[in-house]
Design an enzyme around this catalytic site. Structure first.
Site, mmCIF file in Angstrom:
data_model
loop_
_atom_site.group_PDB
_atom_site.id
_atom_site.type_symbol
_atom_site.label_atom_id
_atom_site.label_comp_id
_atom_site.label_asym_id
_atom_site.label_seq_id
_atom_site.Cartn_x
_atom_site.Cartn_y
_atom_site.Cartn_z
ATOM 1 N N ARG A 44 0.310 24.555 63.160
ATOM 2 C CA ARG A 44 1.743 24.256 63.082
ATOM 3 C C ARG A 44 2.393 24.635 64.410
ATOM 4 O O ARG A 44 2.332 25.795 64.828
ATOM 5 C CB ARG A 44 2.393 25.040 61.939
ATOM 6 C CG ARG A 44 3.902 24.857 61.913
ATOM 7 C CD ARG A 44 4.599 25.606 60.778
ATOM 8 N NE ARG A 44 6.028 25.379 60.877
ATOM 9 C CZ ARG A 44 6.962 26.332 60.896
ATOM 10 N NH1 ARG A 44 6.626 27.610 60.778
ATOM 11 N NH2 ARG A 44 8.228 26.019 61.006
ATOM 12 N N TYR A 83 8.405 36.963 54.715
ATOM 13 C CA TYR A 83 8.052 38.190 55.427
ATOM 14 C C TYR A 83 8.238 39.471 54.615
ATOM 15 O O TYR A 83 7.495 40.420 54.800
ATOM 16 C CB TYR A 83 8.842 38.295 56.741
ATOM 17 C CG TYR A 83 8.375 37.298 57.784
ATOM 18 C CD1 TYR A 83 7.377 37.639 58.683
ATOM 19 C CD2 TYR A 83 8.913 36.020 57.843
ATOM 20 C CE1 TYR A 83 6.921 36.729 59.634
ATOM 21 C CE2 TYR A 83 8.463 35.098 58.800
ATOM 22 C CZ TYR A 83 7.469 35.464 59.682
ATOM 23 O OH TYR A 83 7.023 34.559 60.612
ATOM 24 N N GLU A 87 4.759 30.144 57.326
ATOM 25 C CA GLU A 87 4.744 31.364 58.127
ATOM 26 C C GLU A 87 4.612 32.572 57.216
ATOM 27 O O GLU A 87 5.253 32.631 56.157
ATOM 28 C CB GLU A 87 6.056 31.570 58.904
ATOM 29 C CG GLU A 87 6.175 30.802 60.174
ATOM 30 C CD GLU A 87 7.502 31.071 60.876
ATOM 31 O OE1 GLU A 87 8.015 32.206 60.828
ATOM 32 O OE2 GLU A 87 8.017 30.108 61.467
ATOM 33 N N ASN A 104 8.598 30.209 54.538
ATOM 34 C CA ASN A 104 8.324 31.330 55.445
ATOM 35 C C ASN A 104 8.669 32.602 54.697
ATOM 36 O O ASN A 104 9.779 32.733 54.161
ATOM 37 C CB ASN A 104 9.186 31.259 56.710
ATOM 38 C CG ASN A 104 8.761 30.132 57.646
ATOM 39 O OD1 ASN A 104 7.777 29.436 57.394
ATOM 40 N ND2 ASN A 104 9.503 29.952 58.719
ATOM 41 N N GLU A 121 13.751 27.008 58.932
ATOM 42 C CA GLU A 121 14.693 28.035 58.483
ATOM 43 C C GLU A 121 16.159 27.697 58.716
ATOM 44 O O GLU A 121 16.847 28.347 59.522
ATOM 45 C CB GLU A 121 14.355 29.376 59.152
ATOM 46 C CG GLU A 121 12.937 29.832 58.892
ATOM 47 C CD GLU A 121 12.665 31.248 59.386
ATOM 48 O OE1 GLU A 121 13.492 31.796 60.118
ATOM 49 O OE2 GLU A 121 11.628 31.806 59.002
ATOM 50 N N HIS A 150 12.813 23.763 65.847
ATOM 51 C CA HIS A 150 12.602 25.210 65.672
ATOM 52 C C HIS A 150 13.526 25.941 66.652
ATOM 53 O O HIS A 150 13.080 26.668 67.532
ATOM 54 C CB HIS A 150 11.131 25.563 65.893
ATOM 55 C CG HIS A 150 10.715 26.874 65.302
ATOM 56 N ND1 HIS A 150 9.660 27.016 64.407
ATOM 57 C CD2 HIS A 150 11.206 28.133 65.463
ATOM 58 C CE1 HIS A 150 9.531 28.287 64.075
ATOM 59 N NE2 HIS A 150 10.455 28.996 64.700
HETATM 60 C C1 PNW Z 1 10.851 33.486 61.725
HETATM 61 N N1 PNW Z 1 15.543 37.135 59.262
HETATM 62 O O1 PNW Z 1 12.070 34.007 62.056
HETATM 63 C C2 PNW Z 1 10.738 32.352 62.717
HETATM 64 O O2 PNW Z 1 10.521 31.094 62.144
HETATM 65 C C3 PNW Z 1 9.797 32.613 63.851
HETATM 66 O O3 PNW Z 1 10.175 31.824 64.932
HETATM 67 C C4 PNW Z 1 9.800 34.099 64.168
HETATM 68 O O4 PNW Z 1 9.088 34.393 65.317
HETATM 69 C C5 PNW Z 1 9.209 34.807 62.971
HETATM 70 O O5 PNW Z 1 9.954 34.537 61.804
HETATM 71 C C6 PNW Z 1 9.075 36.312 63.124
HETATM 72 O O6 PNW Z 1 10.313 36.931 63.194
HETATM 73 C C7 PNW Z 1 12.862 34.797 61.307
HETATM 74 O O7 PNW Z 1 16.330 37.845 59.920
HETATM 75 C C8 PNW Z 1 13.817 35.515 62.002
HETATM 76 O O8 PNW Z 1 15.588 37.115 58.011
HETATM 77 C C9 PNW Z 1 14.701 36.288 61.324
HETATM 78 C C10 PNW Z 1 14.640 36.348 59.940
HETATM 79 C C11 PNW Z 1 13.689 35.627 59.243
HETATM 80 C C12 PNW Z 1 12.807 34.863 59.938
#
Ligand code: PNW
Length: 492
Positions: free
Chosen positions: A102, A334, A401, A332, A192, A147
């Site tokens: 990707r 995290y 992601e 995505n 996002e 992006h």
């Molecule tokens: C994602 N938040 O970003 C992005 O898609 C990527 O480009 C980035 O490098 C990756 O996560 C790691 O950070 C985010 O604040 C940035 O919730 C901020 C947030 C979530 C995703």
């Protein structure tokens, strides 16, 4: 005699247990059609910021004019230099054994005029080389159109919030389908939108010093969804019959777990999910903005003395036009939050997060990472996947992601390995035990790269990149070796 019988029964039981145990272990693997990949994005890895006719993006501009916008004062001028080192990137991908890569297209390389139709052939040639090399090596490209690296010229017009945005974006998307759609079969319109509209639009649109303000944010949401839908319809009308690909969108979703069993907190967690994810997913998959969001923004707008809700209303025709515009849903993910109901925030502020009327915290026992709030909570991924399944009628989900950050770039990155182990296991539980249709997992990221306003301080790579060496050498980390093993055995 009795003794012997007991013994026999015991043996049979033991054998049965062993057999069941074994067969369960056998089945604890990723289904045949499940695909593994890794993800990157153009501005974060390419460099070559002004090479071969590329124009200026919002990130070029903000990093050049406001260096302290980025924590280490750095920028993506060179980054991982993938503009020159793309062949080596493909070699790494091949070695990992991934099915998917990707990456995103830099709009400013392809249409350097931003909103004009004149194509910059050198920019197209770069992606042609990359795509061809991937396919030669049996790796399928998964391509994100947007992006975050908006052409500066479009940002100056107000970016997503200008009414001409839908035409501007679809003109670019059509160019990408025309030039690459014979070989690219998986497209992601936006990465996002939640971050685009509620976070980065502020700095990058640069027209609104008092942003976020709860007006621009929802106008962005509304226009972005219309551009997404129109892109999908253009693909349907003009390209699908000959290219036979898939078009989706990638939404970020941090799981919101109620902080207590109280009905208020349970409702608050659900409300937060609808603001974070439903705001985009509901119009696309179900119909219209989620009711809880519509009602809440109307209520709060009234308290703030707005004559009507700050959330724009889709016309009936627009609702129909947006509904169903996905072939898969990109996710995505995290981290996870504990969410409770909050008091009505004071009326001298206005904005998306204020509208949610929730308070969030994380359990201090959850393992920290280099990004403050990205604590490691694998069960949150399983819950998020299950919630998507039940809320949206079990769509195909591509995890586009998921990843772990540290500050060290150490090759012995056990915590990252453990992160992938536990998050992949949560994915497997969702697939095998809960029947969620997760079709792919893409690790963020192939290599350490430019982590937006954190610059090069925060590392997400399963490869290390040495940014002090002009050659930008890449070295696989232990987590990369682990991921490679998972891909080849299809087991955790
Ligand atoms: C994602 N938040 O970003 C992005 O898609 C990527 O480009 C980035 O490098 C990756 O996560 C790691 O950070 C985010 O604040 C940035 O919730 C901020 C947030 C979530 C995703």
């Amino acid at each position: 005699m009795l003794k012997l019988e007991m013994h026999t029964v015991g043996l049979i039981a033991l054998t049965t247990c062993l057999l069941i145990g074994l067969s369960e272990a056998d089945e604890w693997e990723f289904p045949e059609d499940f695909k593994f990949g890794v993800a990157t994005s153009a501005y974060q890895i390419e460099g070559g910021w002004d090479a071969d006719g590329k124009s200026v993006s919002v990130w070029d501009r903000i990093t050049h004019t406001t260096p302290n916008f980025v924590q280490d004062g750095s920028n993506g001028d060179i980054a991982c230099d993938s503009y020159h080192k793309w062949e080596e990137d493909v070699t790494m991908l091949k070695d990992l054994g991934v099915h998917y890569y990707r990456f995103s297209l830099a709009w400013t390389r392809i249409l350097s005029g931003g909103y004009t139709s004149t194509v910059n052939e050198a920019g197209v040639a770069y992606y042609n080389k990359l795509i061809d090399k991937l396919l030669e090596n049996g790796i399928e490209p998964v391509v994100t159109l947007y992006h975050w690296d908006m052409p500066q010229k479009i940002s100056t017009l107000g970016g997503v919030t200008n009414n001409v945005w839908v035409d501007i974006f679809t003109n670019y998307a059509r160019t990408a389908f025309e030039r690459f759609g014979d070989r690219v079969k998986t497209w992601i319109t936006f990465n996002e939108p939640n971050i685009i509209c509620h976070y980065f639009h502020s700095v990058l649109g640069s027209l609104q010093p008092d942003y976020p303000n709860g007006v621009i944010e929802y106008l962005c949401t509304y226009n972005l969804l219309k551009a997404h839908a129109e892109t999908y319809h253009i693909y349907d009308r003009e390209f699908r019959h000959k290219q036979e690909g898939k078009v989706g969108i990638t939404l970020n979703f941090e799981w919101s777990e109620p902080a207590s069993d109280s009905p208020e907190d349970v409702a608050a967690a659900e409300r937060r999910r609808q603001f974070d994810f439903g705001l985009f997913a509901n119009p696309i998959i179900n119909f219209d903005f989620p009711k809880v969001v519509v009602d809440r923004v109307a209520e709060r707008s009234k308290l703030e003395d707005f004559p009507r809700s700050r959330l724009p209303q889709f016309t009936f025709a627009e609702k129909l036009n947006v509904k169903g515009t996905y072939d898969f849903l990109g996710l995505n993910h995290y981290t996870t939050w504990l969410v409770s109901d909050d008091e009505e925030p004071s009326l001298d502020q206005s904005g998306f997060y204020i509208d949610t009327k929730v308070a969030r915290q994380q359990d201090p026992a959850w393992e920290k990472t280099a990004v403050d709030d990205n604590r490691v909570v694998p069960w949150g991924l399983r819950k998020a996947l299950n919630w998507i399944k039940t809320t949206y009628g079990n769509p195909d989900i591509f995890i586009t992601e998921c990843g772990h950050s540290d500050l060290t770039a150490s090759l012995n990155d056990d915590r990252r390995t453990n992160f992938y182990k536990t998050y992949l296991n949560a994915t497997l539980e969702a697939i095998l035990e809960d029947g969620v249709k997760v079709k792919a997992f893409m690790a963020w990221s192939l290599m350490d790269n430019f982590e937006w306003n954190k610059g090069y301080l925060v590392k997400f790579g399963i490869y290390r990149v040495n940014f002090t060496d002009p050659e930008r050498p890449r070295t696989i980390k232990d987590s990369g070796t682990y991921y490679k093993e998972v891909i080849s055995t299809r087991r955790i």
